[in-house]
Every structure is written in C-alpha cells, then in structure tokens.
Design a protein around this motif. Sequence first.
Motif, PDB file in Angstrom:
ATOM      1  N   UNK A  50       0.800  -1.219   0.000  1.00  0.00           N
ATOM      2  CA  UNK A  50       0.000   0.000   0.000  1.00  0.00           C
ATOM      3  C   UNK A  50       0.832   1.267   0.000  1.00  0.00           C
ATOM      4  N   UNK A  51       2.160   1.127  -0.014  1.00  0.00           N
ATOM      5  CA  UNK A  51       3.049   2.278   0.008  1.00  0.00           C
ATOM      6  C   UNK A  51       3.098   3.019  -1.312  1.00  0.00           C
ATOM      7  N   UNK A  52       3.672   4.200  -1.300  1.00  0.00           N
ATOM      8  CA  UNK A  52       3.703   5.048  -2.495  1.00  0.00           C
ATOM      9  C   UNK A  52       4.407   4.378  -3.666  1.00  0.00           C
ATOM     10  N   UNK A  53       5.540   3.724  -3.389  1.00  0.00           N
ATOM     11  CA  UNK A  53       6.320   3.147  -4.485  1.00  0.00           C
ATOM     12  C   UNK A  53       5.575   1.990  -5.147  1.00  0.00           C
ATOM     13  N   UNK A  54       5.008   1.094  -4.346  1.00  0.00           N
ATOM     14  CA  UNK A  54       4.264  -0.033  -4.918  1.00  0.00           C
ATOM     15  C   UNK A  54       2.996   0.438  -5.615  1.00  0.00           C
ATOM     16  N   UNK A  55       2.343   1.443  -5.031  1.00  0.00           N
ATOM     17  CA  UNK A  55       1.106   1.954  -5.622  1.00  0.00           C
ATOM     18  C   UNK A  55       1.369   2.680  -6.939  1.00  0.00           C
ATOM     19  N   UNK A  56       2.570   3.253  -7.066  1.00  0.00           N
ATOM     20  CA  UNK A  56       2.892   4.006  -8.283  1.00  0.00           C
ATOM     21  C   UNK A  56       2.888   3.097  -9.518  1.00  0.00           C
ATOM     22  N   UNK A  57       3.333   1.849  -9.351  1.00  0.00           N
ATOM     23  CA  UNK A  57       3.350   0.920 -10.485  1.00  0.00           C
ATOM     24  C   UNK A  57       2.119   0.023 -10.513  1.00  0.00           C
ATOM     25  N   UNK A  58       1.588  -0.327  -9.354  1.00  0.00           N
ATOM     26  CA  UNK A  58       0.418  -1.208  -9.287  1.00  0.00           C
ATOM     27  C   UNK A  58       0.698  -2.621  -9.775  1.00  0.00           C
ATOM     28  N   UNK A  59       1.964  -3.021  -9.794  1.00  0.00           N
ATOM     29  CA  UNK A  59       2.318  -4.313 -10.386  1.00  0.00           C
ATOM     30  C   UNK A  59       1.809  -5.502  -9.575  1.00  0.00           C
ATOM     31  N   UNK A  60       1.548  -5.308  -8.284  1.00  0.00           N
ATOM     32  CA  UNK A  60       1.058  -6.432  -7.492  1.00  0.00           C
ATOM     33  C   UNK A  60      -0.335  -6.867  -7.929  1.00  0.00           C
ATOM     34  N   UNK A  61      -1.058  -5.976  -8.583  1.00  0.00           N
ATOM     35  CA  UNK A  61      -2.399  -6.341  -9.069  1.00  0.00           C
ATOM     36  C   UNK A  61      -2.319  -7.456 -10.103  1.00  0.00           C
ATOM     37  N   UNK A  62      -1.213  -7.478 -10.876  1.00  0.00           N
ATOM     38  CA  UNK A  62      -1.028  -8.501 -11.906  1.00  0.00           C
ATOM     39  C   UNK A  62      -0.180  -9.665 -11.402  1.00  0.00           C
ATOM     40  N   UNK A  63       0.169  -9.646 -10.114  1.00  0.00           N
ATOM     41  CA  UNK A  63       1.020 -10.675  -9.554  1.00  0.00           C
ATOM     42  C   UNK A  63       0.376 -11.361  -8.372  1.00  0.00           C
ATOM     43  N   UNK A  64       0.773 -10.951  -7.163  1.00  0.00           N
ATOM     44  CA  UNK A  64       0.313 -11.636  -5.958  1.00  0.00           C
ATOM     45  C   UNK A  64      -1.206 -11.611  -5.816  1.00  0.00           C
ATOM     46  N   UNK A  65      -1.848 -10.531  -6.228  1.00  0.00           N
ATOM     47  CA  UNK A  65      -3.310 -10.481  -6.072  1.00  0.00           C
ATOM     48  C   UNK A  65      -3.999 -11.454  -7.027  1.00  0.00           C
ATOM     49  N   UNK A  66      -3.422 -11.666  -8.198  1.00  0.00           N
ATOM     50  CA  UNK A  66      -3.952 -12.699  -9.103  1.00  0.00           C
ATOM     51  C   UNK A  66      -3.751 -14.090  -8.500  1.00  0.00           C
ATOM     52  N   UNK A  67      -2.592 -14.300  -7.892  1.00  0.00           N
ATOM     53  CA  UNK A  67      -2.314 -15.599  -7.289  1.00  0.00           C
ATOM     54  C   UNK A  67      -3.268 -15.888  -6.133  1.00  0.00           C
ATOM     55  N   UNK A  68      -3.617 -14.861  -5.381  1.00  0.00           N
ATOM     56  CA  UNK A  68      -4.546 -15.051  -4.269  1.00  0.00           C
ATOM     57  C   UNK A  68      -5.970 -15.297  -4.766  1.00  0.00           C
ATOM     58  N   UNK A  69      -6.289 -14.763  -5.935  1.00  0.00           N
ATOM     59  CA  UNK A  69      -7.636 -14.950  -6.483  1.00  0.00           C
ATOM     60  C   UNK A  69      -7.796 -16.277  -7.209  1.00  0.00           C
ATOM     61  N   UNK A  70      -6.687 -16.933  -7.526  1.00  0.00           N
ATOM     62  CA  UNK A  70      -6.740 -18.178  -8.293  1.00  0.00           C
ATOM     63  C   UNK A  70      -6.983 -19.360  -7.350  1.00  0.00           C
ATOM     64  N   UNK A  71      -7.876 -20.280  -7.709  1.00  0.00           N
ATOM     65  CA  UNK A  71      -8.198 -21.379  -6.790  1.00  0.00           C
ATOM     66  C   UNK A  71      -7.252 -22.574  -6.848  1.00  0.00           C
ATOM     67  N   UNK A  72      -6.273 -22.581  -7.749  1.00  0.00           N
ATOM     68  CA  UNK A  72      -5.448 -23.775  -7.933  1.00  0.00           C
ATOM     69  C   UNK A  72      -4.678 -24.105  -6.643  1.00  0.00           C
ATOM     70  N   UNK A  73      -4.844 -25.318  -6.102  1.00  0.00           N
ATOM     71  CA  UNK A  73      -4.151 -25.684  -4.860  1.00  0.00           C
ATOM     72  C   UNK A  73      -2.637 -25.756  -4.988  1.00  0.00           C
ATOM     73  N   UNK A  74      -2.117 -25.840  -6.215  1.00  0.00           N
ATOM     74  CA  UNK A  74      -0.669 -25.855  -6.387  1.00  0.00           C
ATOM     75  C   UNK A  74      -0.018 -24.535  -5.970  1.00  0.00           C
TER      76      UNK A  74
END
Length: 281
Positions: A50-74
């Motif tokens: 949620x910090x300024x640097x991470x929010x400036x790129x928003x890259x976690x939206x296409x990374x960890x947040x996608x992984x958390x939304x995916x149901x694959x148990x692997x």
Amino acid sequence: MNYRHSFHAGNSADVVKHSLLIALVRALQHKPGALTLIDTHAGCGLYDLGGDEAQRTGESMQGVRRAFADPNPLLDDYRAAVAAVNGAAVNGGAEPNLYPGSPRIMAQLLRPQDALILNEKHPEDVQALRAVMRDTSAAVHNRDAYELWLAMVPPRTARGVVVVDPPYEQTDERDRITATLAAAQRKWAHGVTVIWYPLKDRATHQRWKAQLRRIGIPKLLCVEHWLYDVDQPGLYNGAGLFIVNPPYAFTQTLPPLLVALRAALAPEGHRGDLTGDWLGH
C-alpha cells in the motif's frame, strides 16, 4: 534497467520466483541433512503493497493479487508464505498488505539444522533488512554481492542454495554473474544456484544463454516466463530463473506448477508462456 524492488514487489516475477524457490528448498529438505541458504542481493526483506512506491506501479495487481484470487491448490504453499507476514489465512478472503521478499520466505522454510545468510549492499536497504530479520536466526552482511557469493561457497553444511537476484542496474551485471558463477562452480560443483533475470528482448537473452553454455555446467535449468503472446519492444516482457543443479524431486513437480502459474498470471488477452528447459551445451 533500474529495478529498485519496492516499486515491483509482488509482481508476476515475484510470484514465479518465490513459488519455485519454496518448491526447490522443500525438495532439498526431503533429506535430513542441513542446508545453508544464501541470498546475495537480499533487498529490504519486506515490502508495503500500500506504500507510495508499490502503488505508483500497481504491479502487485497482476502478480500476488492474481495468485490469491486463483483457486489452484498448487499455489497454496506460495499463498501461505505471503499470508504468514500478513496475519491472514490463505483462504480467508483477505488481500495481502505486505509482501515478503526472498529473505522472509526462506526464513519461514528453515528447519532447526538449516542456516540463512543474507547480503545487501545498499546502505538504507541493509538497515531495513536487519530490522525486518531481527526475529530470525539470519546472518545479515553488507558486502559486494559477488565477493560474498564466492566467499560463502562451499558453505559449512554439505548442501546449500545461493539465490542471486540483482537489480540489473549495471550494464555489466550479466557478465559479473557469468564470471562469478564459473568461479563458484570450480569451488562448489554440486551446489544449487538460482539466478533471477528480467526479460526485455530475446536477442540479449539468447546471447547470455550462449555465454552460460560455455561454462559447461552439466545440469542448468532455464525457466522463462514471457508474459505476452507477442513481445513488447523495449518493455519488460517477463522474467526467468536459471537453476543450477536442481534436485530430481523439484524437477518432477515443476511442470504442473508452471502450468498453474502461467494460467494465474497471464495478462488479459494473452495466454503467455512459462517453460522450463535444460540449457544444452
């Protein structure tokens, strides 16, 4: 290329890198003998999504947040590692606010007999790293990464892993990695080494792979994650890992994990490509 990690924490490259790192260490831990885990470019260790640097790129939206939304148990082991620094259950529905770098992830994997050695050259980052790792058994160094890499191998334990994750800010970064890897192989031929790299253009990457082939490492696995179906000239197109001497238990479980990661991380409108192949001589 400037890759200060606070701007990119939790992006697709982190998801792949950390998922594979967890699988690799756990495969090595099938044997009871002690492991030494060494991170040459450790960074800050923990990042605020949620910090300024991470929010400036928003890259976690296409990374960890996608992984958390995916149901694959692997992907459960990866999600659990991220959840552990957020105080949230893996399937609790909460999105992570903090992202663990490789140091915090490896600290979670340590058994009583294992050791963790971290290095960071940037003066501000090493202070942050020491604070973040205070509750662990990790040793934290403030040295040149390539000098430390050679000084620490072979480790005191019979087995170990060196993780090399530089920012690629210097034009000679790949040359330094190649030279240091060749020297490290002469000292520790059976050691496991993981080298992260960004993918911008295929020609540069092919030249580097040719350099690495000339070292003559018998077991060198190349994992490449190309995000887009067609390369985007001059842009970040993905990332990959070179893995020296991966254990058999890891290579056997790798194909389905790569399929799961590719499906979770493909950008909208793209299938992407995530492959693992041996780098031939």
